[in-house]
Design a protein around this motif. Structure first.
Motif, short mmCIF file in Angstrom:
data_model
loop_
_atom_site.label_atom_id
_atom_site.label_comp_id
_atom_site.label_asym_id
_atom_site.label_seq_id
_atom_site.Cartn_x
_atom_site.Cartn_y
_atom_site.Cartn_z
N ARG A 220 -0.14 6.12 7.83
CA ARG A 220 -1.57 5.79 8.13
C ARG A 220 -2.29 5.36 7.43
O ARG A 220 -2.99 4.25 7.54
CB ARG A 220 -2.04 7.57 8.71
CG ARG A 220 -1.03 8.21 9.57
CD ARG A 220 -2.27 9.74 10.11
NE ARG A 220 -1.73 10.60 10.87
CZ ARG A 220 -1.57 10.21 12.56
NH1 ARG A 220 -2.07 8.97 13.13
NH2 ARG A 220 -1.07 10.36 13.10
N ARG A 221 -2.34 5.38 6.10
CA ARG A 221 -3.46 5.37 5.16
C ARG A 221 -2.50 3.53 4.90
O ARG A 221 -3.89 3.00 4.55
CB ARG A 221 -3.29 6.10 3.33
CG ARG A 221 -4.15 7.03 3.57
CD ARG A 221 -3.57 7.65 2.42
NE ARG A 221 -4.59 9.28 2.07
CZ ARG A 221 -4.61 9.93 1.71
NH1 ARG A 221 -4.51 9.59 0.13
NH2 ARG A 221 -4.98 11.05 1.84
N ALA A 222 -1.15 3.65 4.56
CA ALA A 222 -1.31 1.57 4.79
C ALA A 222 -2.07 0.75 5.90
O ALA A 222 -1.90 -0.61 5.53
CB ALA A 222 0.46 1.76 4.00
N GLU B 222 1.48 10.51 5.80
CA GLU B 222 0.02 10.13 5.58
C GLU B 222 0.11 8.61 4.99
O GLU B 222 -0.41 8.05 4.99
CB GLU B 222 -0.43 11.32 5.25
CG GLU B 222 -2.11 11.43 3.97
CD GLU B 222 -2.84 11.30 5.69
OE1 GLU B 222 -4.08 10.08 5.52
OE2 GLU B 222 -2.69 11.22 6.44
N ILE B 223 1.09 8.76 4.11
CA ILE B 223 1.19 7.82 4.06
C ILE B 223 1.31 6.16 4.32
O ILE B 223 0.64 5.25 4.14
CB ILE B 223 2.01 7.48 2.90
CG1 ILE B 223 2.14 8.16 1.75
CG2 ILE B 223 2.62 5.56 2.94
CD1 ILE B 223 3.93 8.38 0.94
N ALA C 55 0.93 -1.27 0.10
CA ALA C 55 0.03 0.04 -0.07
C ALA C 55 1.28 1.15 -0.22
O ALA C 55 0.99 2.46 -0.63
CB ALA C 55 -0.81 -0.37 1.35
N ILE D 31 1.84 14.01 -1.14
CA ILE D 31 1.27 13.17 0.30
C ILE D 31 2.38 13.03 0.86
O ILE D 31 3.75 12.51 0.94
CB ILE D 31 0.79 12.11 0.11
CG1 ILE D 31 -0.47 11.19 1.02
CG2 ILE D 31 1.78 11.29 -1.16
CD1 ILE D 31 -1.27 9.51 1.03
N LEU E 22 1.03 4.34 -2.73
CA LEU E 22 0.94 5.76 -2.28
C LEU E 22 2.06 6.75 -2.81
O LEU E 22 1.77 7.77 -2.50
CB LEU E 22 0.34 5.79 -1.34
CG LEU E 22 -1.08 4.74 -0.50
CD1 LEU E 22 -1.39 4.71 1.25
CD2 LEU E 22 -2.17 5.95 -1.28
N GLN F 216 -3.57 1.29 7.39
CA GLN F 216 -5.53 1.24 7.54
C GLN F 216 -6.29 -0.17 6.30
O GLN F 216 -6.72 -0.89 6.85
CB GLN F 216 -5.71 2.33 7.18
CG GLN F 216 -8.05 2.01 7.47
CD GLN F 216 -8.08 1.67 9.00
OE1 GLN F 216 -8.22 1.99 10.33
NE2 GLN F 216 -8.69 0.39 8.96
N ILE F 217 -4.98 -0.45 5.13
CA ILE F 217 -5.18 -0.92 4.74
C ILE F 217 -4.71 -2.12 4.98
O ILE F 217 -5.54 -3.44 5.04
CB ILE F 217 -4.64 -0.86 3.14
CG1 ILE F 217 -5.16 0.31 2.52
CG2 ILE F 217 -4.59 -1.65 2.52
CD1 ILE F 217 -4.42 0.90 1.67
N ASP G 219 -7.18 -3.81 8.13
CA ASP G 219 -7.97 -3.93 7.05
C ASP G 219 -8.79 -5.03 6.22
O ASP G 219 -9.17 -6.25 6.30
CB ASP G 219 -8.91 -3.25 5.29
CG ASP G 219 -9.27 -2.46 6.47
OD1 ASP G 219 -9.79 -2.09 7.61
OD2 ASP G 219 -9.42 -0.86 5.49
#
Length: 192
Positions: A170-172, A167-168, A153, A163, A157, A174-175, A178
């Motif tokens: 945090r998003r990665a 932020e990269i 991820a 970005i 990103l 979360q992925i 999941d």
């Protein structure tokens, strides 16, 4: 004990190896961020959701580290790395190499079951019990059971303009949370 199960709870031959965490390190635009989830699992049971697996180390807090694997083993390695950093201040690579040599050759340390990701303002490394000190080509490291998900991820990103490394991460993370049942969304972030 079933001989097909490793002490970490992972079946032998399991390509993931470490169950129970995700650590991600992202380097971008002169900044480095390390993120780790807070889940601690024993087998199929979640025993803690807010463990701190990412922390600052070194005399000035100029190194961030994250670990995957057995907690007591990881703390032993963190202490050893801190002592190497005291001996070799502002020389993260040398401290990591010295720790890796000890980890591989010392009878006690050889039995430790953990992986580490470490970074300072300039460089990032993965340390293993095999004596490896690996620096990524792209500035992104992922370790732990969800490490490959977070790594993939983050690599996707990182091509997005405007970005930040944080932020990269945090998003990665979360992925990864999941997808990986051994990773939760309670993420600790440290940045330099």
């Amino acid at each position: 004990m079933d001989s097909s199960i490793h002490a970490s709870g992972a079946p032998f031959g399991d390509p993931i190896g470490w169950h129970g965490t995700t650590i991600l390190c992202v380097r971008r635009d002169g900044k480095v961020t390390m993120a780790g989830d807070g889940q601690v699992s024993m087998g199929q049971t979640i025993v803690k959701g807010n463990a701190r697996k990412v922390r600052r180390i070194g005399a000035d807090g100029g190194v961030i580290s994250g670990f995957a694997g057995a907690t007591a083993d990881a703390f032993t390695l963190l202490e050893r790395l801190e002592s190497k950093l005291e001996r070799y201040p502002n020389q993260l690579e040398r401290a990591c190499v010295e720790l890796a040599k000890d980890w591989r050759t010392d009878r006690y340390l050889r039995r430790l079951e953990a992986l580490m990701a470490v970074a300072d303002k300039d460089r990032s490394f993965t340390l293993t019990g095999n004596g490896d000190v690996l620096e990524p080509d792209d500035g992104v490291i992922g370790i732990g059971s969800g490490g490959n998900y977070a790594l993939a991820a983050a690599r996707a990103l990182i091509s997005v303009p405007d970005i930040s490394a944080e932020e990269i991460a945090r998003r990665a993370m979360q992925i990864a949370a999941d997808i990986c049942v051994y990773t939760n969304g309670n993420v600790i972030i440290e940045s330099l």
